[in-house]
Design a protein around this motif. Sequence first.
Motif, PDB file in Angstrom:
ATOM      1  N   LEU A  56     -25.752 -26.400 -13.027  1.00 44.22           N
ATOM      2  CA  LEU A  56     -26.555 -26.713 -11.844  1.00 44.22           C
ATOM      3  C   LEU A  56     -27.622 -25.661 -11.538  1.00 44.22           C
ATOM      4  CD1 LEU A  56     -24.003 -28.295  -9.315  1.00 44.22           C
ATOM      5  CD2 LEU A  56     -25.568 -29.429 -10.907  1.00 44.22           C
ATOM      6  N   SER A  57     -27.738 -24.644 -12.389  1.00 44.60           N
ATOM      7  CA  SER A  57     -28.737 -23.608 -12.095  1.00 44.60           C
ATOM      8  C   SER A  57     -30.176 -24.136 -12.015  1.00 44.60           C
ATOM      9  CB  SER A  57     -28.620 -22.434 -13.071  1.00 44.60           C
ATOM     10  OG  SER A  57     -28.919 -22.849 -14.379  1.00 44.60           O
ATOM     11  N   LEU A  63     -25.690 -22.467  -6.896  1.00 39.97           N
ATOM     12  CA  LEU A  63     -24.646 -23.482  -7.069  1.00 39.97           C
ATOM     13  C   LEU A  63     -23.778 -23.198  -8.286  1.00 39.97           C
ATOM     14  CD1 LEU A  63     -26.643 -26.761  -6.324  1.00 39.97           C
ATOM     15  CD2 LEU A  63     -25.106 -25.522  -4.796  1.00 39.97           C
ATOM     16  N   PRO A  64     -22.480 -23.487  -8.176  1.00 39.64           N
ATOM     17  CA  PRO A  64     -21.603 -23.353  -9.340  1.00 39.64           C
ATOM     18  C   PRO A  64     -21.839 -24.536 -10.285  1.00 39.64           C
ATOM     19  CG  PRO A  64     -20.390 -24.330  -7.533  1.00 39.64           C
ATOM     20  CD  PRO A  64     -21.772 -24.010  -6.995  1.00 39.64           C
ATOM     21  N   ASN A  65     -21.348 -24.413 -11.490  1.00 39.25           N
ATOM     22  CA  ASN A  65     -21.431 -25.524 -12.441  1.00 39.25           C
ATOM     23  C   ASN A  65     -20.331 -26.530 -12.127  1.00 39.25           C
ATOM     24  OD1 ASN A  65     -23.565 -24.299 -13.842  1.00 39.25           O
ATOM     25  ND2 ASN A  65     -22.110 -23.011 -14.938  1.00 39.25           N
ATOM     26  N   ILE A  66     -20.594 -27.781 -12.504  1.00 34.74           N
ATOM     27  CA  ILE A  66     -19.626 -28.851 -12.267  1.00 34.74           C
ATOM     28  C   ILE A  66     -19.406 -29.609 -13.577  1.00 34.74           C
ATOM     29  CG2 ILE A  66     -20.319 -29.100  -9.843  1.00 34.74           C
ATOM     30  CD1 ILE A  66     -21.774 -31.737 -10.719  1.00 34.74           C
ATOM     31  N   ALA A  67     -18.473 -30.538 -13.545  1.00 33.42           N
ATOM     32  CA  ALA A  67     -18.288 -31.453 -14.672  1.00 33.42           C
ATOM     33  C   ALA A  67     -18.046 -32.834 -14.086  1.00 33.42           C
ATOM     34  CB  ALA A  67     -17.124 -31.020 -15.554  1.00 33.42           C
ATOM     35  N   ILE A  68     -18.416 -33.846 -14.866  1.00 32.67           N
ATOM     36  CA  ILE A  68     -18.271 -35.234 -14.411  1.00 32.67           C
ATOM     37  C   ILE A  68     -17.501 -36.034 -15.475  1.00 32.67           C
ATOM     38  CG2 ILE A  68     -19.514 -37.253 -13.523  1.00 32.67           C
ATOM     39  CD1 ILE A  68     -21.890 -35.406 -12.900  1.00 32.67           C
ATOM     40  N   PRO A  69     -16.212 -35.704 -15.648  1.00 31.86           N
ATOM     41  CA  PRO A  69     -15.435 -36.385 -16.691  1.00 31.86           C
ATOM     42  C   PRO A  69     -15.224 -37.864 -16.372  1.00 31.86           C
ATOM     43  CG  PRO A  69     -14.027 -34.943 -15.372  1.00 31.86           C
ATOM     44  CD  PRO A  69     -15.426 -34.736 -14.892  1.00 31.86           C
ATOM     45  N   HIS A  70     -15.214 -38.673 -17.412  1.00 29.43           N
ATOM     46  CA  HIS A  70     -14.973 -40.109 -17.253  1.00 29.43           C
ATOM     47  C   HIS A  70     -14.564 -40.697 -18.594  1.00 29.43           C
ATOM     48  CE1 HIS A  70     -19.265 -39.385 -18.031  1.00 29.43           C
ATOM     49  NE2 HIS A  70     -19.206 -40.449 -18.807  1.00 29.43           N
ATOM     50  N   THR A  71     -14.096 -41.921 -18.571  1.00 26.60           N
ATOM     51  CA  THR A  71     -13.736 -42.614 -19.793  1.00 26.60           C
ATOM     52  C   THR A  71     -14.126 -44.081 -19.662  1.00 26.60           C
ATOM     53  OG1 THR A  71     -11.996 -42.941 -21.435  1.00 26.60           O
ATOM     54  CG2 THR A  71     -11.320 -43.102 -19.120  1.00 26.60           C
ATOM     55  N   ASN A 130     -28.767 -32.997  -5.196  1.00 29.50           N
ATOM     56  CA  ASN A 130     -30.177 -32.683  -4.934  1.00 29.50           C
ATOM     57  C   ASN A 130     -30.559 -32.788  -3.459  1.00 29.50           C
ATOM     58  OD1 ASN A 130     -31.205 -32.008  -7.554  1.00 29.50           O
ATOM     59  ND2 ASN A 130     -30.913 -34.143  -8.118  1.00 29.50           N
ATOM     60  N   SER A 131     -29.870 -33.642  -2.696  1.00 30.42           N
ATOM     61  CA  SER A 131     -30.305 -33.893  -1.322  1.00 30.42           C
ATOM     62  C   SER A 131     -29.643 -32.997  -0.280  1.00 30.42           C
ATOM     63  CB  SER A 131     -30.072 -35.362  -0.961  1.00 30.42           C
ATOM     64  OG  SER A 131     -28.686 -35.634  -0.939  1.00 30.42           O
ATOM     65  N   VAL A 132     -28.432 -32.503  -0.557  1.00 30.53           N
ATOM     66  CA  VAL A 132     -27.732 -31.693   0.440  1.00 30.53           C
ATOM     67  C   VAL A 132     -28.277 -30.270   0.421  1.00 30.53           C
ATOM     68  CG1 VAL A 132     -25.459 -30.760   1.104  1.00 30.53           C
ATOM     69  CG2 VAL A 132     -25.652 -33.120   0.310  1.00 30.53           C
ATOM     70  N   ASP A 133     -28.400 -29.685   1.606  1.00 25.55           N
ATOM     71  CA  ASP A 133     -28.820 -28.291   1.743  1.00 25.55           C
ATOM     72  C   ASP A 133     -27.980 -27.409   0.811  1.00 25.55           C
ATOM     73  OD1 ASP A 133     -30.040 -26.012   3.536  1.00 25.55           O
ATOM     74  OD2 ASP A 133     -27.871 -25.632   3.416  1.00 25.55           O
ATOM     75  N   LYS A 134     -28.649 -26.570   0.035  1.00 27.59           N
ATOM     76  CA  LYS A 134     -27.955 -25.812  -1.025  1.00 27.59           C
ATOM     77  C   LYS A 134     -26.912 -24.838  -0.476  1.00 27.59           C
ATOM     78  CE  LYS A 134     -30.161 -28.247  -3.814  1.00 27.59           C
ATOM     79  NZ  LYS A 134     -30.131 -29.479  -3.058  1.00 27.59           N
ATOM     80  N   GLU A 135     -27.172 -24.225   0.681  1.00 27.42           N
ATOM     81  CA  GLU A 135     -26.169 -23.323   1.277  1.00 27.42           C
ATOM     82  C   GLU A 135     -24.914 -24.114   1.672  1.00 27.42           C
ATOM     83  OE1 GLU A 135     -26.433 -20.022   1.602  1.00 27.42           O
ATOM     84  OE2 GLU A 135     -28.534 -19.838   0.962  1.00 27.42           O
ATOM     85  N   LYS A 136     -25.123 -25.289   2.270  1.00 21.46           N
ATOM     86  CA  LYS A 136     -23.999 -26.152   2.658  1.00 21.46           C
ATOM     87  C   LYS A 136     -23.234 -26.606   1.419  1.00 21.46           C
ATOM     88  CE  LYS A 136     -25.459 -28.444   6.912  1.00 21.46           C
ATOM     89  NZ  LYS A 136     -26.008 -29.693   7.444  1.00 21.46           N
ATOM     90  N   LEU A 137     -23.993 -26.975   0.385  1.00 24.93           N
ATOM     91  CA  LEU A 137     -23.380 -27.452  -0.848  1.00 24.93           C
ATOM     92  C   LEU A 137     -22.555 -26.347  -1.497  1.00 24.93           C
ATOM     93  CD1 LEU A 137     -23.332 -30.101  -2.377  1.00 24.93           C
ATOM     94  CD2 LEU A 137     -25.273 -29.296  -3.725  1.00 24.93           C
TER      95      LEU A 137
END
Length: 163
Positions: A56-57, A63-71, A130-137
């Motif tokens: 997410l940089s 912001l920390p990094n995330i993952a979106i696992p799915h199958t 992308n839409s939420v305030d970065k500090e809040k996120l």
Amino acid sequence: MNEFFFKDTVYVSDKQSQEEVFEQVYQDLLKKELVTENFLENLLERERNYPTGLDLSPVSNILPNIAIPHTESEFVRTTRIIPIKVKNEIPFYNMISPSDQISASFLFMILNENGEAQAGMLANIMDFINSVDKEKLCSFFKLEDTEAIYNFLEEHFYIEVSA
């Protein structure tokens, strides 16, 4: 009212690896009859072949990094997004650059019984980020209380419904 998040499927995990986190969540989802017996095996295999880590940089360096696992949809019995806060950062390979490894501290696991909505759900997650305030996120990604995570998503996660 948000149709993608449910209080009973928000998780906080203190596990140390992808496999352990997936297994922990899978056991509960299976008990709730939201996934099939083969879900875990397919989730792990898909993650090996199509990594879901997201750096997410480029969005914000706080912001920390995330993952979106799915199958695939044949292994799930519902459509929802499963938020998982991991207390220990978990290594994931990068979705955009699959040979690079990143450390994710939050997962949005997609369960999608209607395969066509997958891209839309990914887009909704990115719109949220992308839409939420970065500090809040940033504060959100640090939450370790399932109810607080759920309430934040209820308040800030909007689904674009295309006419």
